[in-house]
Design a protein around this motif. Sequence first.
Motif, mmCIF file in Angstrom:
data_model
loop_
_atom_site.group_PDB
_atom_site.id
_atom_site.type_symbol
_atom_site.label_atom_id
_atom_site.label_comp_id
_atom_site.label_asym_id
_atom_site.label_seq_id
_atom_site.Cartn_x
_atom_site.Cartn_y
_atom_site.Cartn_z
ATOM 1 N N LEU A 175 85.623 46.275 7.205
ATOM 2 C CA LEU A 175 84.398 45.481 7.411
ATOM 3 C C LEU A 175 84.061 44.648 6.168
ATOM 4 O O LEU A 175 84.486 44.972 5.048
ATOM 5 C CB LEU A 175 83.224 46.422 7.717
ATOM 6 N N ASP A 176 83.259 43.608 6.376
ATOM 7 C CA ASP A 176 82.800 42.810 5.222
ATOM 8 C C ASP A 176 81.683 43.590 4.492
ATOM 9 O O ASP A 176 81.255 44.659 4.940
ATOM 10 C CB ASP A 176 82.309 41.437 5.683
ATOM 11 N N VAL A 177 81.243 43.044 3.350
ATOM 12 C CA VAL A 177 80.310 43.769 2.481
ATOM 13 C C VAL A 177 79.015 44.109 3.222
ATOM 14 O O VAL A 177 78.536 45.249 3.163
ATOM 15 C CB VAL A 177 80.004 42.917 1.221
ATOM 16 N N LYS A 178 78.457 43.119 3.928
ATOM 17 C CA LYS A 178 77.172 43.330 4.606
ATOM 18 C C LYS A 178 77.287 44.452 5.654
ATOM 19 O O LYS A 178 76.473 45.377 5.698
ATOM 20 C CB LYS A 178 76.761 42.018 5.277
ATOM 21 N N ASN A 179 78.326 44.351 6.464
ATOM 22 C CA ASN A 179 78.525 45.364 7.510
ATOM 23 C C ASN A 179 78.882 46.720 6.913
ATOM 24 O O ASN A 179 78.492 47.757 7.450
ATOM 25 C CB ASN A 179 79.620 44.915 8.479
ATOM 26 N N SER A 180 79.622 46.691 5.785
ATOM 27 C CA SER A 180 79.998 47.946 5.131
ATOM 28 C C SER A 180 78.750 48.721 4.733
ATOM 29 O O SER A 180 78.650 49.931 4.979
ATOM 30 C CB SER A 180 80.818 47.665 3.866
ATOM 31 N N LEU A 181 77.809 48.025 4.129
ATOM 32 C CA LEU A 181 76.581 48.678 3.677
ATOM 33 C C LEU A 181 75.784 49.215 4.866
ATOM 34 O O LEU A 181 75.263 50.337 4.822
ATOM 35 C CB LEU A 181 75.724 47.693 2.872
ATOM 36 N N MET A 182 75.731 48.407 5.923
ATOM 37 C CA MET A 182 74.975 48.801 7.109
ATOM 38 C C MET A 182 75.571 50.070 7.727
ATOM 39 O O MET A 182 74.846 51.016 8.069
ATOM 40 C CB MET A 182 74.993 47.661 8.127
ATOM 41 N N VAL A 183 76.912 50.082 7.847
ATOM 42 C CA VAL A 183 77.600 51.237 8.445
ATOM 43 C C VAL A 183 77.429 52.459 7.545
ATOM 44 O O VAL A 183 77.125 53.562 8.022
ATOM 45 C CB VAL A 183 79.096 50.906 8.660
ATOM 46 N N GLN A 198 82.798 43.283 23.544
ATOM 47 C CA GLN A 198 81.615 42.412 23.486
ATOM 48 C C GLN A 198 80.756 42.711 22.253
ATOM 49 O O GLN A 198 79.644 42.223 22.153
ATOM 50 C CB GLN A 198 80.768 42.610 24.756
ATOM 51 N N LEU A 199 81.301 43.545 21.347
ATOM 52 C CA LEU A 199 80.570 43.899 20.120
ATOM 53 C C LEU A 199 81.333 43.393 18.894
ATOM 54 O O LEU A 199 82.556 43.236 18.945
ATOM 55 C CB LEU A 199 80.428 45.427 20.017
ATOM 56 N N SER A 200 80.582 43.169 17.793
ATOM 57 C CA SER A 200 81.243 42.740 16.541
ATOM 58 C C SER A 200 81.920 43.944 15.892
ATOM 59 O O SER A 200 81.695 45.098 16.307
ATOM 60 C CB SER A 200 80.198 42.165 15.591
ATOM 61 N N GLY A 201 82.732 43.693 14.851
ATOM 62 C CA GLY A 201 83.440 44.771 14.161
ATOM 63 C C GLY A 201 82.487 45.826 13.616
ATOM 64 O O GLY A 201 82.714 47.031 13.756
ATOM 65 N N GLY A 202 81.376 45.363 13.004
ATOM 66 C CA GLY A 202 80.392 46.286 12.439
ATOM 67 C C GLY A 202 79.717 47.100 13.528
ATOM 68 O O GLY A 202 79.490 48.304 13.377
ATOM 69 N N GLU A 203 79.428 46.434 14.637
ATOM 70 C CA GLU A 203 78.774 47.141 15.759
ATOM 71 C C GLU A 203 79.715 48.182 16.364
ATOM 72 O O GLU A 203 79.297 49.294 16.718
ATOM 73 C CB GLU A 203 78.355 46.127 16.829
ATOM 74 N N GLN A 204 80.972 47.806 16.466
ATOM 75 C CA GLN A 204 81.951 48.765 17.015
ATOM 76 C C GLN A 204 82.000 50.021 16.144
ATOM 77 O O GLN A 204 82.035 51.146 16.653
ATOM 78 C CB GLN A 204 83.344 48.116 17.077
ATOM 79 N N GLN A 205 81.995 49.800 14.824
ATOM 80 C CA GLN A 205 82.084 50.948 13.928
ATOM 81 C C GLN A 205 80.806 51.793 14.002
ATOM 82 O O GLN A 205 80.860 53.014 13.889
ATOM 83 C CB GLN A 205 82.346 50.467 12.488
ATOM 84 N N ARG A 206 79.668 51.141 14.267
ATOM 85 C CA ARG A 206 78.420 51.904 14.405
ATOM 86 C C ARG A 206 78.426 52.713 15.713
ATOM 87 O O ARG A 206 77.891 53.814 15.770
ATOM 88 C CB ARG A 206 77.214 50.959 14.335
ATOM 89 N N VAL A 207 79.069 52.167 16.734
ATOM 90 C CA VAL A 207 79.236 52.954 17.978
ATOM 91 C C VAL A 207 80.097 54.188 17.677
ATOM 92 O O VAL A 207 79.807 55.296 18.144
ATOM 93 C CB VAL A 207 79.886 52.110 19.107
ATOM 94 N N ALA A 208 81.126 53.974 16.841
ATOM 95 C CA ALA A 208 82.004 55.095 16.481
ATOM 96 C C ALA A 208 81.218 56.166 15.720
ATOM 97 O O ALA A 208 81.456 57.369 15.902
ATOM 98 C CB ALA A 208 83.186 54.597 15.654
ATOM 99 N N LEU A 241 80.880 65.941 9.176
ATOM 100 C CA LEU A 241 81.275 64.584 9.573
ATOM 101 C C LEU A 241 82.341 64.115 8.589
ATOM 102 O O LEU A 241 82.110 64.116 7.380
ATOM 103 C CB LEU A 241 80.052 63.673 9.501
ATOM 104 N N LEU A 242 83.512 63.778 9.097
ATOM 105 C CA LEU A 242 84.612 63.341 8.229
ATOM 106 C C LEU A 242 84.877 61.858 8.496
ATOM 107 O O LEU A 242 85.041 61.462 9.650
ATOM 108 C CB LEU A 242 85.871 64.154 8.527
ATOM 109 N N ALA A 243 84.891 61.080 7.437
ATOM 110 C CA ALA A 243 85.055 59.634 7.606
ATOM 111 C C ALA A 243 86.199 59.147 6.723
ATOM 112 O O ALA A 243 86.206 59.384 5.519
ATOM 113 C CB ALA A 243 83.770 58.916 7.255
ATOM 114 N N ASP A 244 87.167 58.521 7.343
ATOM 115 C CA ASP A 244 88.339 58.020 6.608
ATOM 116 C C ASP A 244 88.230 56.500 6.490
ATOM 117 O O ASP A 244 88.450 55.794 7.472
ATOM 118 C CB ASP A 244 89.611 58.408 7.370
ATOM 119 N N GLU A 245 87.884 56.033 5.327
ATOM 120 C CA GLU A 245 87.718 54.596 5.076
ATOM 121 C C GLU A 245 86.853 53.956 6.181
ATOM 122 O O GLU A 245 87.284 52.995 6.826
ATOM 123 C CB GLU A 245 89.089 53.898 5.053
#
Lengths: 399, 230
Positions: B181-189, B150-160, B172-176
């Motif tokens: 995500l699209d540009v807007k969501n990428s920046l937000m995340v 029930q969440l968007s792709g960007g929201e899911q990644q923010r939950v992660a 904190l290790l982050a792999d890509e």
Amino acid sequence: MLMSLAGIVFGVGFFISTQAQLSGYQELFIETILGTDGAIRIEDRIQDSYVFVAASTSKGDNTNFFIADEKNRRFVEGVEHPETVIESIMELQNVEAASPVIKGSIQLQSPLRKDSGQVYGINVDDHIAVSALEDQIQLGSIVDFRMAPMGIIMGHKMAARLDVSVGESIIIRAVDQQRRFTIAAIYETGVSEIDKTRVFMHMSAARSLLKKPHGVTFIQVSVFDRNHALIDAEMIERVANHFTAPWQEREKSWMQLFKTLKLSAAITVSTIIIVSGLGMFSTLFMIVMDKTREIAILRSMGYTRNDISNIFLWQGVIVLFWGTILGCVLGALITYGISRLPMPLSGIFATEYFQVKSTVWHYVQAVVAAVVIVMIASLAPARRAARLVPGDVIRGTAT
Amino acid sequence: MESNSERIALECRDLHKHLGEGEMRVHVLRGVNLKLYRGEVSAIVGPSGCGKSTLLYLLGLLDRQDSGQILVRGEEVPADQDEAHTRVRGEHIGFVFQFHFLLPEFSAAENVMLPMRKLGRLSEKEMEARACSLLSDVGLGEKTHRLPSQLSGGEQQRVAIARSLANLPSVLLADEPTGNLDVKNSLMVFDSLTQLAKEKGQAVLIVTHNPDLADKCDRILRMQDGQFID
């Protein structure tokens, strides 16, 4: 997983009901043989032969050491002093009652036919205490027999063959004499061999007919705990010095047959549980394959191999829990339903309905079989899940 | 004042790693040395296949090195002890992957609570409160009880991201993390990730192909043929 659950339920249920049926028929068979031939029979007197043992100080054959030579035992037919034997065995805690019996071959002559059989000379009250004779009487009564010194009780098959009934008289021949007896009662044990050959008469009449003024052929013994009869028989053999035959030894081949049938039924019905276990194995394996990413992410959070393994074992435990509970309920219902089904049968025993006898052990055995199979089926996928290397899984999903 | 060595959250020395078998065996990492400092965001950039992700998984104790040492908060983690790896991962390391890897059967808050449940230091109420607080920090305070679907792709990644911070890890290790995500969501995340980590004094290492995101990091580590080239 639902199919596996259903399989476990039916497997456990059928396991319980088949074991209950076989136990029911086994129980009826045991009850029948105890009701006819008793728990223990004391038969021939043992005459030990002794061998001398030479001591190192012995000179020639002059020795006072001797031991019983069990290999060369001899038997003297019958029980010469039944009162003494009965008095001694009644001291045993498990012995309930004893009945001396004289047995012999006879020829029976009805107005229409002849037949041969075995006469059992009994003291009626003693014999009622060691058998189910009173309950087995179909026509006439034990009171009629007690009141008639020349009365007999005859099996229903023999009565049918001789075409006679209660109140009629027949001639019985034995050795070199014949007497006329009145049929006081007709019995049915359900055992064909007994019902067509065995005739009961009073001890005094049998002694006179068979010309056996002293002793008896055997003593029939009933016990409080039938499962203890083997040990009791051994003790009686030592105390009374007579050969004894407990029911377990007399009916050894039948008992082995029932045991084999039970094992065979258990194996056959367990295949249902095994097939369900295989279904469960493949389902869990598919889940593991499908959930590798989730497993990897849980591992990355600090969940141990055991934690992962337990997730899948718990699924097995849940199926096992409901499968065995519902299976036990199903087994009880099937067993009850079967016990109401009519199934007239006679030959080695007589019954009108399906015989069942449920014990806790049937439920325990069914549950143990289900536990073993389900745990084996769950363990392999659980171990496979636990062995997954999170780095490999996540690397495999990354672009 | 904290010394430089006390600021080191994670360190690796002379790491070597091979992948594949027989003729296909490749020497992926060739003696990598690295120190990650608390409160610093580092980015690893480089061409595909240069060993970035492999290094990340080794540092995150998700894989085993062939040789070399990994030290978390100054203590060496033996390469051959799976139990030690698991314990250190649970207590000191958080992960954000290219895909969110949320468990679809659980709500956003329950997903964030999963690492806390394993660590077992908080009560149920404390875990719930902490999960809600972390989700609020990433802008999902109103959606704590929603399922991932029930969440968007960007929201899911923010939950992660909230999940990766659940046990207050040192690293904190982050792999890509924005690769999907699209540009807007990428920046937000990215902003959520770096801002929170800095606030909480965590060392952050991001593997990315996105040069714009890498430029926003405190340090850029360029990798080629299994080695850092700067």
